[in-house]
Motif scaffolding. Structure first.
Motif, mmCIF file in Angstrom:
data_model
loop_
_atom_site.group_PDB
_atom_site.id
_atom_site.type_symbol
_atom_site.label_atom_id
_atom_site.label_comp_id
_atom_site.label_asym_id
_atom_site.label_seq_id
_atom_site.Cartn_x
_atom_site.Cartn_y
_atom_site.Cartn_z
ATOM 1 N N MET A 12 10.511 -7.848 12.940
ATOM 2 C CA MET A 12 9.386 -8.562 13.561
ATOM 3 C C MET A 12 8.433 -9.084 12.495
ATOM 4 O O MET A 12 8.161 -8.418 11.509
ATOM 5 N N GLN A 13 7.937 -10.317 12.690
ATOM 6 C CA GLN A 13 6.969 -10.885 11.754
ATOM 7 C C GLN A 13 5.635 -10.168 11.897
ATOM 8 O O GLN A 13 5.119 -9.961 12.993
ATOM 9 N N LYS A 14 5.075 -9.756 10.747
ATOM 10 C CA LYS A 14 3.755 -9.142 10.770
ATOM 11 C C LYS A 14 3.089 -9.390 9.434
ATOM 12 O O LYS A 14 3.709 -9.207 8.380
ATOM 13 N N ASN A 15 1.835 -9.825 9.469
ATOM 14 C CA ASN A 15 1.083 -10.079 8.247
ATOM 15 C C ASN A 15 0.094 -8.939 8.027
ATOM 16 O O ASN A 15 -0.771 -8.686 8.855
ATOM 17 N N ILE A 16 0.267 -8.254 6.908
ATOM 18 C CA ILE A 16 -0.469 -7.031 6.624
ATOM 19 C C ILE A 16 -1.347 -7.210 5.394
ATOM 20 O O ILE A 16 -0.887 -7.701 4.358
ATOM 21 N N VAL A 17 -2.610 -6.813 5.510
ATOM 22 C CA VAL A 17 -3.523 -6.788 4.364
ATOM 23 C C VAL A 17 -3.592 -5.356 3.845
ATOM 24 O O VAL A 17 -3.760 -4.413 4.623
ATOM 25 N N ILE A 18 -3.464 -5.195 2.522
ATOM 26 C CA ILE A 18 -3.594 -3.880 1.890
ATOM 27 C C ILE A 18 -4.753 -3.956 0.909
ATOM 28 O O ILE A 18 -4.707 -4.726 -0.060
ATOM 29 N N LEU A 19 -5.807 -3.195 1.169
ATOM 30 C CA LEU A 19 -6.979 -3.237 0.284
ATOM 31 C C LEU A 19 -7.535 -1.844 0.053
ATOM 32 O O LEU A 19 -7.250 -0.901 0.786
ATOM 33 N N GLY A 20 -8.334 -1.709 -0.977
ATOM 34 C CA GLY A 20 -8.910 -0.419 -1.351
ATOM 35 C C GLY A 20 -10.225 -0.170 -0.641
ATOM 36 O O GLY A 20 -11.020 -1.083 -0.433
ATOM 37 N N THR A 21 -10.487 1.087 -0.304
ATOM 38 C CA THR A 21 -11.713 1.437 0.411
ATOM 39 C C THR A 21 -12.761 2.069 -0.501
ATOM 40 O O THR A 21 -13.880 2.314 -0.065
ATOM 41 N N GLN A 22 -12.391 2.357 -1.760
ATOM 42 C CA GLN A 22 -13.304 3.051 -2.662
ATOM 43 C C GLN A 22 -13.687 2.133 -3.824
ATOM 44 O O GLN A 22 -13.963 0.961 -3.596
ATOM 45 N N TRP A 23 -13.709 2.662 -5.044
ATOM 46 C CA TRP A 23 -14.074 1.864 -6.216
ATOM 47 C C TRP A 23 -12.830 1.422 -6.993
ATOM 48 O O TRP A 23 -12.835 1.304 -8.203
ATOM 49 N N GLY A 24 -11.760 1.167 -6.274
ATOM 50 C CA GLY A 24 -10.510 0.780 -6.908
ATOM 51 C C GLY A 24 -9.697 1.992 -7.326
ATOM 52 O O GLY A 24 -10.091 3.144 -7.105
ATOM 53 N N ASP A 25 -8.521 1.737 -7.897
ATOM 54 C CA ASP A 25 -7.624 2.793 -8.410
ATOM 55 C C ASP A 25 -7.130 3.724 -7.300
ATOM 56 O O ASP A 25 -6.816 4.884 -7.547
ATOM 57 N N GLU A 26 -7.027 3.206 -6.073
ATOM 58 C CA GLU A 26 -6.606 4.062 -4.956
ATOM 59 C C GLU A 26 -5.087 4.213 -4.860
ATOM 60 O O GLU A 26 -4.594 5.016 -4.064
ATOM 61 N N GLY A 27 -4.332 3.441 -5.631
ATOM 62 C CA GLY A 27 -2.870 3.492 -5.545
ATOM 63 C C GLY A 27 -2.294 2.392 -4.682
ATOM 64 O O GLY A 27 -1.208 2.544 -4.114
ATOM 65 N N LYS A 28 -3.021 1.264 -4.594
ATOM 66 C CA LYS A 28 -2.576 0.161 -3.736
ATOM 67 C C LYS A 28 -1.241 -0.437 -4.178
ATOM 68 O O LYS A 28 -0.441 -0.858 -3.362
ATOM 69 N N GLY A 29 -1.025 -0.488 -5.509
ATOM 70 C CA GLY A 29 0.189 -1.123 -6.016
ATOM 71 C C GLY A 29 1.446 -0.477 -5.473
ATOM 72 O O GLY A 29 2.386 -1.165 -5.056
ATOM 73 N N LYS A 30 1.461 0.857 -5.471
ATOM 74 C CA LYS A 30 2.627 1.564 -4.941
ATOM 75 C C LYS A 30 2.832 1.252 -3.456
ATOM 76 O O LYS A 30 3.966 1.065 -3.001
ATOM 77 N N ILE A 31 1.735 1.197 -2.707
ATOM 78 C CA ILE A 31 1.833 0.955 -1.265
ATOM 79 C C ILE A 31 2.326 -0.468 -0.997
ATOM 80 O O ILE A 31 3.166 -0.692 -0.107
ATOM 81 N N VAL A 32 1.836 -1.430 -1.767
ATOM 82 C CA VAL A 32 2.322 -2.814 -1.646
ATOM 83 C C VAL A 32 3.815 -2.856 -1.956
ATOM 84 O O VAL A 32 4.606 -3.462 -1.223
#
Length: 430
Positions: free
Chosen positions: A1-21
Motif C-alpha cells: 500500500m502507498q503511504k508517505n511517512i515523515v520521520i523526524l526527531g523530537t529532541q535535540w537531534g541524535d535520536e537515531g533517525k538514520g537507522k529508522i529511515v
C-alpha cells in the motif's frame, strides 16, 4: 500500500533517525532529505558495516530506493561527492538513484570560514555550531544572494554571481575578522569540477515528487537534527538554521500536507544535546558517564561528547504538539539495561514562584528544575530483541509509561545499532 511517512526527531537531534529511515525504506520507493546540511550525522550499521551519512538520504542503502535531496537542504558539493565515493568503497552504488533539487542552495568555502570565525569571536557566548557553514549558507538564501545548484548549469552566470558573493564575504572577513580573502576563480574551478560529477543528478525534485505521488509510490521524508533545534520553535538562539519540525517538510520539498499520511517522532529513551543551550534534565554524575559510554554518545559529525540527561516528558509533549505526531519510535532501549532505576521528567517547577508546569514553551528555561517520576530498571539484556513480548516486564511497563506521558502510541522500538535490531509494534504501511 502507498503511504508517505515523515520521520523526524523530537529532541535535540541524535535520536537515531538514520537507522529508522534505513529500516523503513525497504518498504518505500523514495526517500527524501528535506532540510539541513552536512551538519547532520546518521550512523547506520548494515551487516556489521558502520556507514555514516551526512547529506545523502539514509534509505539509499537499499538498491531499489530512489533518493532525493530537496530544495530545503543546503549542499556542500565537495562533501556530497566524498560521500558518494565512500559509498562506492562499501559497494553501495547510487548512480541514477540520487537526484538533487536545482533550487537547493550551495555551501561554499567562505561560508565555513565565516561560521568558524564568528563562533571564535563569540567565545563563551558561542552557539556551539558544527562549523560546517550551515548558518551563513541559510543567511544567503534568505537574503536572496545564494548560489543554487541550478546555477552550476550556466558557467557565465555562475562566475558573475560567485564573484559578487565572494567580494561580499571578503569585505567582512578581511576588515572585521582580519582573515585572508578568498579567490573566486579557485572556488569556481572546484565547482565546475564537481559539477561534471553531479550534472545528471540536478532536476526539479518538486515535480519529481508530485509525479511519484500521482503514481502512488511510497515516500519517506527524512528529517535531520531534532524539533528542539528548530529555528522558530526550538531553544533559540541555540538552534539550527532550518525548520526541523513538520513545516520544514512542506516548504523544503513542495509536497503539501494532505500528502503526508503518517508522522513518526523518533525519541531516545533518555536525552542528549550537543553544543550550548538550556538542557533541563542534564546529568553531571556517574549516570552521565554510564550513558555516554554505553550509548556511545559522541557526535557522528563532530566527534564531540554529547551532554546527557533523563528523558524529558515535558519537551516530548511539546514536540508532539508541534509536529502532530502519529506515533513514537523509541531508540536505545538497550542502553538502559544495567540501570537499577530510571527517571522521566514529567513537569517543570519554577524555582522562584514554585509554580509547576506540565506544558511549557521554551522561552525561558533558566529558572526551572525538572520534576521526576522514577521507574524500576529491568537489569536484563534487551539488545537485539525483535519482538515486544520478549522484552522484560519492567521494560514493557517503562514503554507504557512513555505512551501515557506522551499521549500517543509507541509503534517502533530500537534495541541496538543494526538495522534488524528493531521491534515493529505495528505495521506502519497499512
Amino acid at each position: 500500500m502507498q503511504k508517505n511517512i515523515v520521520i523526524l526527531g523530537t529532541q535535540w537531534g541524535d535520536e537515531g533517525k538514520g537507522k529508522i529511515v534505513d529500516y523503513l525504506s525497504q518498504n518505500s520507493s523514495y526517500v527524501v532529505r528535506y532540510h539541513g546540511g552536512h551538519n547532520a550525522g546518521h550512523t547506520l550499521v548494515v551487516e556489521n558495516k558502520k556507514i555514516v551519512l551526512h547529506i545523502i538520504p539514509s534509505g539509499l542503502l537499499h538498491p531499489n530506493v530512489i533518493g532525493i535531496i530537496s530544495n530545503g537542504v543546503v549542499i556542500s558539493i565537495s562533501e556530497l561527492v566524498k560521500e558518494i565515493e565512500m559509498l562506492k568503497k562499501h559497494n553501495f552504488f547510487i548512480k541514477k538513484r540520487l537526484f538533487i533539487s536545482h533550487s537547493a542552495s550551495l555551501i561554499l568555502p567562505f561560508h565555513i570560514t565565516m561560521d568558524i570565525v564568528r563562533e571564535k569571536k563569540l567565545g563563551v557566548n558561542s552557539i556551539g555550531t558544527t562549523g560546517r557553514g550551515i548558518g551563513p549558507a541559510y543567511e544567503d538564501k534568505v537574503a536572496r544572494r545564494s548560489l543554487r545548484v541550478g546555477d552550476l548549469k550556466d558557467e557565465n552566470k555562475l562566475s558573475i554571481k560567485l564573484k559578487n558573493i565572494v567580494d561580499y564575504y571578503n569585505n567582512q572577513l578581511v576588515s572585521i575578522y582580519q582573515h585572508a580573502s578568498f579567490n573566486y576563480k579557485i572556488i569556481l574551478k572546484d565547482l565546475l569540477k564537481f559539477k561534471n560529477i553531479i550534472n545528471d543528478m540536478i532536476v526539479d525534485t518538486t515535480m519529481m515528487l508530485h509525479k511519484a505521488i500521482q503514481n502512488k509510490k511510497s515516500i519517506i521524508f527524512e528529517g535531520a537534527q531534532g524539533s528542539l533545534l528548530d529555528i522558530d520553535h526550538g531553544t533559540y538562539p541555540y538552534v539550527t538554521s532550518s525548520n526541523s519540525t513538520i513545516g520544514g517538510v512542506i516548504t523544503g520539498t513542495g509536497v503539501g500536507p494532505k500528502n503526508l499520511d503518517y508522522i513518526l517522532g523518533v525519541t531516545k529513551v533518555y536525552s542528549t544535546r550537543v553544543g550550548n543551550g538550556p538542557f533541563p534534565t542534564e546529568l553531571f554524575n556517574n549516570i552521565d558517564e554510564y550513558l555516554s559510554k554505553k550509548g556511545n554518545e559522541f557526535g557522528s559529525t563532530t566527534g564531540r561528547k554529547r551532554r546527557t540527561g533523563w528523558l524529558d516528558g515535558v519537551a516530548l509533549r511539546y514536540s508532539i504538539q508541534l509536529n502532530s505526531l502519529s506515533a513514537l519510535c523509541i531508540t536505545k532501549l538497550d542502553v538502559l539495561d544495567n540501570l537499577k532505576e530510571i527517571k522521566i521528567c514529567t513537569a517543570y517547577q519554577d524555582i522562584n514562584t514554585l509554580e509547576i508546569y506540565t506544558n511549557v514553551s521554551f522561552v525561558n528555561l533558566e529558572n526551572i528544575k525538572p520534576i521526576y517520576e522514577t521507574y524500576p530498571g529491568w537489569m536484563q539484556n534487551t539488545s537485539g530483541i525483535k519482538k515486544i513480548e520478549d522484552l522484560p516486564k519492567a521494560a514493557k511497563n517503562y514503554i507504557k509509561s512513555i505512551e501515557k506521558i506522551a499521549g500517543i502510541p509507541v509503534d517502533m522500538i530500537s534495541t541496538g545499532p543494526d538495522r534488524n535490531d528493531t521491534i515493529l509494534v505495528r505495521n506502519l504501511f497499512v
